[in-house]
Scaffold this motif. Structure first.
Motif, mmCIF file in Angstrom:
data_model
loop_
_atom_site.group_PDB
_atom_site.id
_atom_site.type_symbol
_atom_site.label_atom_id
_atom_site.label_comp_id
_atom_site.label_asym_id
_atom_site.label_seq_id
_atom_site.Cartn_x
_atom_site.Cartn_y
_atom_site.Cartn_z
ATOM 1 N N ARG A 107 0.829 -1.204 0.000
ATOM 2 C CA ARG A 107 0.000 0.000 0.000
ATOM 3 C C ARG A 107 0.865 1.256 0.000
ATOM 4 N N LYS A 112 0.312 -3.037 -7.280
ATOM 5 C CA LYS A 112 -0.963 -3.666 -7.624
ATOM 6 C C LYS A 112 -0.919 -5.185 -7.512
ATOM 7 N N THR A 315 -3.447 -7.483 -5.787
ATOM 8 C CA THR A 315 -4.040 -6.934 -4.563
ATOM 9 C C THR A 315 -5.560 -6.854 -4.662
ATOM 10 N N SER A 316 -6.098 -6.708 -5.870
ATOM 11 C CA SER A 316 -7.545 -6.687 -6.055
ATOM 12 C C SER A 316 -8.079 -8.115 -6.110
ATOM 13 N N PRO A 317 -9.015 -8.507 -5.230
ATOM 14 C CA PRO A 317 -9.549 -9.867 -5.259
ATOM 15 C C PRO A 317 -10.172 -10.241 -6.595
ATOM 16 N N VAL A 318 -10.845 -9.291 -7.240
ATOM 17 C CA VAL A 318 -11.500 -9.576 -8.518
ATOM 18 C C VAL A 318 -10.466 -9.847 -9.600
ATOM 19 N N ILE A 319 -9.457 -8.971 -9.688
ATOM 20 C CA ILE A 319 -8.414 -9.160 -10.690
ATOM 21 C C ILE A 319 -7.603 -10.422 -10.389
ATOM 22 N N ASN A 320 -7.397 -10.700 -9.096
ATOM 23 C CA ASN A 320 -6.632 -11.893 -8.741
ATOM 24 C C ASN A 320 -7.363 -13.168 -9.154
#
Length: 340
Positions: A107, A112, A315-320
């Motif tokens: 952070r 990302k 770091t983004s759950p959706v992108i991960n």
């Protein structure tokens, strides 16, 4: 226990670092990180775990934007400019605490995603249960030769006939052309030469990610003279090729080679390998490393592969979730290596 973040390894005592990491790998050493910092090639960040004055675990990382795959910033843990892990923990609890520290650090640097690079299979199996949400992938393997030979002639006799004859022809050609091989740790004297030779190779392969700055050689002069050297091939004082070499009592590691393409017919690139092997055998080394790529040639001269693995998470759950599906698709297609 306490997590601390720092931008320089100099805020840790060298003795504290050695007690955690050991001294069998130059790419993981305190002085290697000092050289990298002073080279200005990577902006290092260190996430460390302390119990009082005892350093219990650490991760060394930098922000990395891959050249050919993702064009987004990753907080990347891996020996900078090396092929070694930089994730040092001895227990699941320490791994969990380090990952919490990396979350905080990501952070701060606005990363990302996370990349953990150059894990051995044992490394991967040890830390994977604590790294929730990560996908693993294969990396380009390192190459090595175990030097169980009485002398260089014994090594040559271990090769297949065609490969053995090719080595002899190249060595004889080098002698006829009066190519001289020298080894030195006078980095200040030779830094401009090495810098220029590596530039030729970086231009040829269209990548400058490991193009050493002259500051790197100056820092090596100060910190690594006991564990590093340059091997150069010269003809009548004309530099033909070079390699940067890391040494321990048991191992030798060849890195960052460069060759002047105007003298390619002198085959100095191959002479670096053969003379490197000869020298390592004479010094009673147990193993020599030759890095990634050129696998067909390296296997002909006796190299074996050391598999390396990486782990990645966004770091983004959706992108991960999308990344995990993408990595699974690549595996299904037989593509194991991500171009990072």
């Amino acid at each position: 226990m306490e997590i601390r973040h720092t931008k320089t390894i100099n805020e840790i005592l060298e003795s504290q670092w050695r007690n955690l990491v050991g001294d069998c790998n130059v790419e993981q050493s305190y002085r290697w990180y000092q050289v990298v910092e002073e080279s200005k090639m990577r902006n290092m960040r260190y996430c460390t775990l302390w119990e009082g004055k005892t350093l219990r675990a650490a991760v060394c990382c930098h922000v990395h934007i891959p050249e050919t795959f993702f064009t987004i910033p990753f907080l990347t843990a891996g020996s900078p400019l090396g092929l070694s892990s930089s994730f040092f923990s001895k227990s699941p609890e320490e791994t969990i605490l380090l990952m919490a520290g990396l979350d905080e650090l990501s952070r701060d640097v606005k990363a990302k995603g996370f990349l953990l690079l150059d894990q051995t299979l044992d490394d991967l199996q040890r830390i994977k249960p604590q790294l929730k949400g990560f996908s693993h992938f294969s990396m380009l393997p390192n190459t090595f030769i175990d030097l169980n030979f009485a002398d260089f002639e014994d090594y040559l006799n271990s090769l297949e006939g065609k490969a053995r004859r090719s080595v002899r022809v190249t060595l004889n050609r080098g002698r006829r052309l009066k190519v001289e091989t020298i080894v030195t740790n006078d980095f200040e004297r030779w830094k401009e030469t090495a810098h220029q030779l590596q530039e030729y190779t970086c231009k040829e392969h269209h990548t400058f990610i490991s193009y050493l700055t002259e500051e790197f050689y100056s820092a090596a002069e100060h910190h690594l003279k006991e564990n590093a050297e340059l091997m150069l091939c010269l003809k009548e004082e004309i530099p033909l090729a070079f390699a940067f070499v890391l040494t321990t009592p048991d191992t030798v590691q060849y890195k960052f080679s460069g060759i002047d393409p105007r003298y390619r017919d002198h085959q100095a690139y191959f002479l670096l390998y053969y003379e490197g092997i000869r020298r390592a055998i004479q010094q009673k080394k147990k193993r020599i490393y030759f890095g990634t790529t050129s696998y067909d040639f390296k296997e002909k001269i006796g190299c074996r592969r050391e598999d390396h693995y990486g782990m990645v998470k966004m770091t983004s759950p959706v992108i991960n979730a999308g990344l995990r599906s993408f990595v699974a698709l690549l595996r299904g297609l037989g593509i194991k290596e991500l171009p990072l």
